[in-house]
Write an enzyme that holds these catalytic residues in place. Sequence first.
Site, PDB file in Angstrom:
ATOM      1  CG  HIS A 628      -1.541   1.349   1.468  1.00 22.96           C
ATOM      2  ND1 HIS A 628      -2.526   1.840   0.650  1.00 22.96           N
ATOM      3  CD2 HIS A 628      -1.296   2.308   2.393  1.00 22.96           C
ATOM      4  CE1 HIS A 628      -2.875   3.047   1.082  1.00 22.96           C
ATOM      5  NE2 HIS A 628      -2.137   3.352   2.136  1.00 22.96           N
ATOM      6  CG  HIS A 681      -7.065  11.594   4.439  1.00 26.54           C
ATOM      7  ND1 HIS A 681      -6.877  10.872   3.282  1.00 26.54           N
ATOM      8  CD2 HIS A 681      -6.040  11.280   5.254  1.00 26.54           C
ATOM      9  CE1 HIS A 681      -5.766  10.168   3.396  1.00 26.54           C
ATOM     10  NE2 HIS A 681      -5.244  10.384   4.580  1.00 26.54           N
TER      11      HIS A 681
HETATM   12  N1  GLN Z   1      -1.730  -0.326   7.356  1.00 28.17           N
HETATM   13  C1  GLN Z   1      -1.663   1.048   7.719  1.00 28.17           C
HETATM   14  C2  GLN Z   1      -3.023   1.511   8.254  1.00 28.17           C
HETATM   15  O1  GLN Z   1      -3.998   1.073   7.771  1.00 28.17           O
HETATM   16  C3  GLN Z   1      -1.259   1.912   6.554  1.00 28.17           C
HETATM   17  C4  GLN Z   1      -1.147   3.364   6.931  1.00 28.17           C
HETATM   18  C5  GLN Z   1      -0.575   4.276   5.864  1.00 28.17           C
HETATM   19  O2  GLN Z   1      -0.631   4.004   4.715  1.00 28.17           O
HETATM   20  N2  GLN Z   1      -0.060   5.395   6.237  1.00 28.17           N
HETATM   21  O3  GLN Z   1      -3.110   2.332   9.136  1.00 28.17           O
HETATM   22 ZN    ZN Z   2      -2.054   5.060   3.262  1.00 26.64          ZN
END
Ligand code: GLN
Ligand code: ZN
Length: 768
Positions: A628, A681
Amino acid sequence: MKTATVGYPCIGKNREVKKALEAFWSGKLEAESLLQTIREVEEASWKTQLVAGIDRIGIGDATLYDRVLDWTVRLGLIPQRFQQLTGLARYFAMARGKEEIPALEMTKWFDTNYHYLVPEINSDLLPADFGDYLETVSRAQKLVGKKAIPIVLGPMTLLRLSRLEVPMSEVISQLGERYLALLTALKDLGVEEVQMHEPALVLGNAEDLKEAFESTYDLLSRVGIPLHLVTYFDDLGKTYPWVIKLPVAAISLDFTRGNNLELIKQHGFPRDKRLGVGIVDARNIWQIRTDKVLPLLSDIQTLATNISLQPSASLQFVPHDATREKQLPKPLRNVLSFAEQKLQEVRFLARTISGENTRIEQDLIDSNWEAFYQFSPANQSVRDRLKALTAKDFARSLPYQERIRQQVKLPPFPTTTIGSFPQTQQVRKLRSRWRKGELTQEQYQAAIDAHIAYCVDLQEGMGMDVLVHGEFERSDMVEYFAEQLEGYTFTVHGWVQSYGSRYVRPPIIFGDISRPQPMTVREFKIAQSYTSKPVKGMLTGPVTMLNWSYPRTDLSRKEQAFQIALAIREEVADLEAAGALFVQVDEPAMREGLPLKQTRWNEYLSWATDAFRLCTAVAKPQTQVHTHMCYSEFGDIMESIKQLDADVISIEDSRSNNETLRQLTEAGYPRQVGPGVYDVHSPAIPTAESLTEGLRKCYQHLPTEQIWVNPDCGLKTRRWEEVIPAIRNMVKAAIALRQEIESTTVKFPVEFTAKESVTVENQSKTAQ
Ligand code: GLN
Ligand code: ZN
């Protein structure tokens, strides 16, 4: 030999500014008290610098939220939507938004972890007002006299960082007039010199600012006040030959990053200018090493006639005072250097190179380092493992097309989340009670497990395909792992500002990294024991671990990333052994670690992708590796994204109108992508219809079998009341899309049964 500073921490030694801000926002503190707090904090910092013996103290960088915003407001660059507001209400609306009025966009300040608010400049400006700033400067003059040197964010850097809605040529003259007025007012106050901060000069594309720079500084030099052009974070590169000719009295260069020394050797440094030597690293927390810094200084001394010494940049990137970290073993604490220690170092270096006998101090520094290396010797087995790595360790055993056949079959548009679920007050309280010893390990884990149970149950009930455990045991995605690895240490008071009232305490890498025991397997097993749907193991990647920590300086960043990668690799293998068929390795900081100059990107990207591959290549073909990344904008690093060889990548794309997805598809991205269908967000709950519509768009871009459905980032900052309906709608959207394509695709059966069932005793399946 004179000394200077170009910025100092201004959050308060005990986070006074944060506390005051939050009290003010919640209506518990008057505006006047808030302003009083910031004045006290900045005055304390001036006194510290005065007492340390600094000759030219940078003044005016204390802020209620962000320094770039401060200049935006002072210069009257107020976008239309804020113009009906005034004073602090307007300031905080620009910073944080207000009801219907969206805030300015926030982004990272160069390659640091500080965030600034992006100015939006159009032709509709309000008058400039430097009142607060001039008041600060005269207050400083009363306290430190002629040593008060105003810090000004330079016009060219301000422009370069802004979102320009009118051509640059149109604003430049207006802005020039405003800076002219400011400098004239500062001259009237009797200041000896003004620091013009122009870090934009170190960016790879700074070349194209040449003419604008020359004409603007020509104009500003007419005020007749000596200007000190301050640069940092890298060398001047191609701009060096013309920058040294600008009509300024002094130029500061960073000698801790890039290669300014080489530029001076090649092109010389003008005799009629003072060279500000940024010699003490303002971006890291380690004490100087005399064997490195003294030879460098004598080199510089032979190349310029008039020099003065200073930290390499503002000290805002380091905490206040290392001596407060009494909990740390002495040999470690003695080689740490925060802002106060760095002032001492600047003075020590100035005294040393001006001929004073500082032998005793030099010996002390050297013996501190010796004691440190005895305290923290190399971990030979980690070093040996790194040396023994071969190409095979960086490559999965089968290519993607073959391994996907062995991976779990899921319906089209499979749904998942990025990992975290709401970190409620209750969860945070649990953690803090456990840390204080008010809960035993067993009590704490049982409570965490109850949250996991609730979260898993909920995801299953909502019809998600690949579940997560929710990350309730993690305060922070880096800290959680760092705390369990050898070679990392932590501070108690080491706060630095990330943005506004958000402060972080970056962990410190001090030794070779190794993993004494599994870090996430217990929680994975608990989660998997509650469901027959697959649970994804969740890890933080090596590049992010490194970029969000203070690294050591005696090993390359690459070597440190590889050491972390080896530790995470063991965790991947352990998760797999515990039955995980999905493992996600997050790398949100991969992109932000890019060097400021594009010419150095390849070197970074090559070891960064290698580090990621080193920790994931151990996965068997049937294990699906996810990654991610937020702050995506992949256009320019697409090749490296492909190189990661992750089976699935989830990206933050909901705010950029699928721009990243478009870039991925245009580049022929061959594997699966979760475009991030809604913005975590924002508290707004997306409707099933809007999500379906969004997904339909993705599906024009990519073949169906390559698409995942997920939010664009972790859900930890959201409330359950927001998360539940949002996820529900997301699943509805996925189902709607499945029905739409049903006629054209074969149906995949869900063929997963949990391998291992763990019995968890005494646990209620509900968390409140
Ligand atoms: N696995 C993390 C979460 O879900 C990823 C956070 C991020 O990408 N900053 O909080
Ligand atoms: Zn993220």
